[in-house]
Write a protein that holds these residues in place. Structure first.
Motif, mmCIF file in Angstrom:
data_model
loop_
_atom_site.group_PDB
_atom_site.id
_atom_site.type_symbol
_atom_site.label_atom_id
_atom_site.label_comp_id
_atom_site.label_asym_id
_atom_site.label_seq_id
_atom_site.Cartn_x
_atom_site.Cartn_y
_atom_site.Cartn_z
ATOM 1 N N THR A 173 0.850 -1.195 0.000
ATOM 2 C CA THR A 173 0.000 0.000 0.000
ATOM 3 C C THR A 173 0.875 1.230 0.000
ATOM 4 O OG1 THR A 173 -0.085 0.008 2.418
ATOM 5 C CG2 THR A 173 -1.873 -1.142 1.234
ATOM 6 N N ARG B 234 2.417 4.750 1.200
ATOM 7 C CA ARG B 234 2.540 5.402 2.494
ATOM 8 C C ARG B 234 3.619 6.493 2.411
ATOM 9 N NH1 ARG B 234 5.695 1.053 6.427
ATOM 10 N NH2 ARG B 234 7.659 0.972 5.225
ATOM 11 N N ASP C 74 6.858 8.379 4.312
ATOM 12 C CA ASP C 74 7.900 8.210 5.322
ATOM 13 C C ASP C 74 8.773 9.454 5.352
ATOM 14 O OD1 ASP C 74 7.151 5.643 6.072
ATOM 15 O OD2 ASP C 74 8.322 4.730 4.446
#
Length: 497
Positions: A4, A6, A8
């Motif tokens: 998925t 994301r 960071d």
């Protein structure tokens, strides 16, 4: 594990080559002429920059001349840098350059031209000149000879002698000056200077480095394998040729009319001024970037040549005046960017000057023996040695030593000429300079009697003296000094040559 998207957050450090840093590095490797042209472009482009000799320049802003001492064994020199402009931007320059890792018949008008000194002609050919031959190709004689010097002569000391001889050429390619003066200036034997002269006289164009018309023509005839006794006698009597005394020429040369006609045709096909095809600008002297002179206590003083330093200032008062009446955001942004750029250029020029001075000072310190005792005392040196001594990266030293010249009591040299190879020691001692090893090889061969020394035997003798050298290196050095192989030398001995 699900795939998925994301977000960071990560922290990392990297070297970013900003436009300002790229400009600073570019300035460092420019020659003084290129730097002057660059600064003139910036003066036209940036309204906040002005030349220090302009009408608005404040005498109080005159920079001090950087100067430092260079004594063998002295501590790191303290540099007095040039003054900077008022209200300059605060920028950390400590590591600015340290983070860069990344004939037909006898007679003719040619004889009259010859006796009159040639006029505007470059050779003895009759007829109209070829238009294509008058086109300049942009090459200079100095560059042409330097490329041959670097390729054909490997000994650094002989290269320095060759460099001096190149600087002694006039616009026609003739050598002017006394060889004894060169030997005295460089601290070497006259025989060595004469040996280097004999080698460079084989350079292209044929006839260059001659000391007289006779020698110029003889060099060209020798290259064509036509310098026989009859031709040599003709060259010894050029004044008879100029008078067109054909019976006299046939008598002194020992030839008949047909042979003399052919010989004169060959002479007329030669070029009495071999260098005139090149750009005449080669005769212009080099302007050194760094000046060196002896101090009263016996040391050396090293300073930048103020004539090569561009002087620019940031007009802060003009910036304050125009920024206060800026009408919109774009105008304020433009003025701010020009102001920062001007300050950065001034600081970059200051850093360039101090970096060149620091490198030149360390070079003078490490090559102190050469300046005091002559060319035979050149010390083996590489970029890493200078970089480590002054705390800079090797690439910075490489940029500084390219196209930068040092005026010394022994002449003007490019900084890179002071870097010579080193030969290691097999007993853990100091390295030997390649130039010193060449001298030792020549001494061994000159001293051999009936027992001719092979390259392998020379290697054994040198290793016995603490010099770690390979056989192929001995062969390369021997060939570079035009010394025949052991087989050829043995054959010559047997023939009594």
């Amino acid at each position: 594990m699900a795939l998925t998207p994301r977000l960071d957050l990560r922290q990392s450090q990297s070297l970013v080559m900003t436009p300002q840093l790229q400009q600073a590095i570019k300035l460092l490797q420019l020659s003084n002429l290129e730097l002057t042209a660059f600064v003139e472009q910036e003066l036209e482009r940036n309204p906040l920059l002005e030349s220090e000799d302009g009408d608005r320049a404040d005498p109080a802003d005159q920079p001090e001349q950087p100067e430092t001492r260079a004594d063998a064994g002295a501590d790191e020199p303290i540099l007095d840098g040039p003054g900077t402009a008022d209200d300059a931007m605060d920028v950390d320059y400590d590591n600015l350059y340290n983070n860069d890792s990344a004939a037909d018949g006898i007679g003719g008008e040619a004889f009259a031209d010859w006796s009159r000194g040639g006029g505007g002609r470059h050779d003895f050919e009759d007829g109209d000149a070829n238009l294509e031959q008058t086109l300049a190709d942009g090459a200079t004689l100095r560059d042409h000879l330097l490329s041959q010097l670097n390729m054909d002569i490997h000994d650094p000391a002989d290269r320095l002698i060759g460099l001096h001889l190149i600087e002694m050429l006039d616009e026609s390619g003739y050598l002017i000056g006394d060889l004894a003066e060169v030997a005295a200036k460089l601290g070497c034997d006259l025989g060595r200077v004469e040996g280097v002269l004999a080698r460079v006289q084989r350079f292209d164009p044929s006839g260059v480095f001659a000391r007289s018309l006779k020698e110029c023509l003889a060099l060209q005839l020798a290259e064509r394998d036509r310098l026989d006794p009859a031709m040599a006698a003709l060259l010894d009597n050029l004044e008879i040729l100029a008078r067109r005394d054909l019976p006299g020429l046939m008598k002194v040369c020992g030839v008949d009319a047909e042979d003399l006609s052919e010989m004169i045709s060959e002479i007329r096909a030669l070029d009495p001024k071999p260098a005139l095809r090149f750009d005449h600008a080669v005769a212009q002297p080099i302007t050194p970037d760094v000046l060196m002179r002896r101090a009263s206590d016996g040391g050396w003083l090293v300073e930048l040549n103020s004539d090569t330093l561009p002087r620019v200032l940031v007009n802060s008062r003009y910036y304050a005046k125009v920024s206060g009446v800026a009408r919109n955001k774009d105008e304020k942004s433009y003025l701010s960017e020009r102001y920062q750029s001007a300050n950065w250029l001034v600081k970059s020029l200051h850093q360039r000057a101090t970096t060149i001075l620091k490198v030149a000072t360390e070079l003078v310190r490490q090559q102190d023996a050469f300046f005091r005792h002559g060319v035979q005392h050149l010390k083996p040196l590489v970029l890493r040695d200078i970089a480590a001594a002054i705390g800079m990266h090797e690439s910075t030293v490489s940029r500084v030593t390219s196209n930068k010249y040092l005026a010394t009591p022994r002449g003007i040299y490019e900084l890179k000429y002071f870097f010579t190879q080193a030969i290691g020691s097999n007993d853990g001692g100091d390295a030997h300079s390649a130039e010193a090893v060449r001298h030792r090889i020549k001494a061994l061969i000159d001293a051999e009697g009936r027992d001719i020394l092979s390259d392998d035997r020379i290697v054994e003798l040198l290793k016995g003296e603490g010099i770690d050298i390979a056989r192929r290196t001995v062969a390369k050095y021997r060939e570079g000094m035009n010394i025949a192989s052991s087989v050829q030398r043995r054959r010559e001995k047997s023939l009594g040559v």
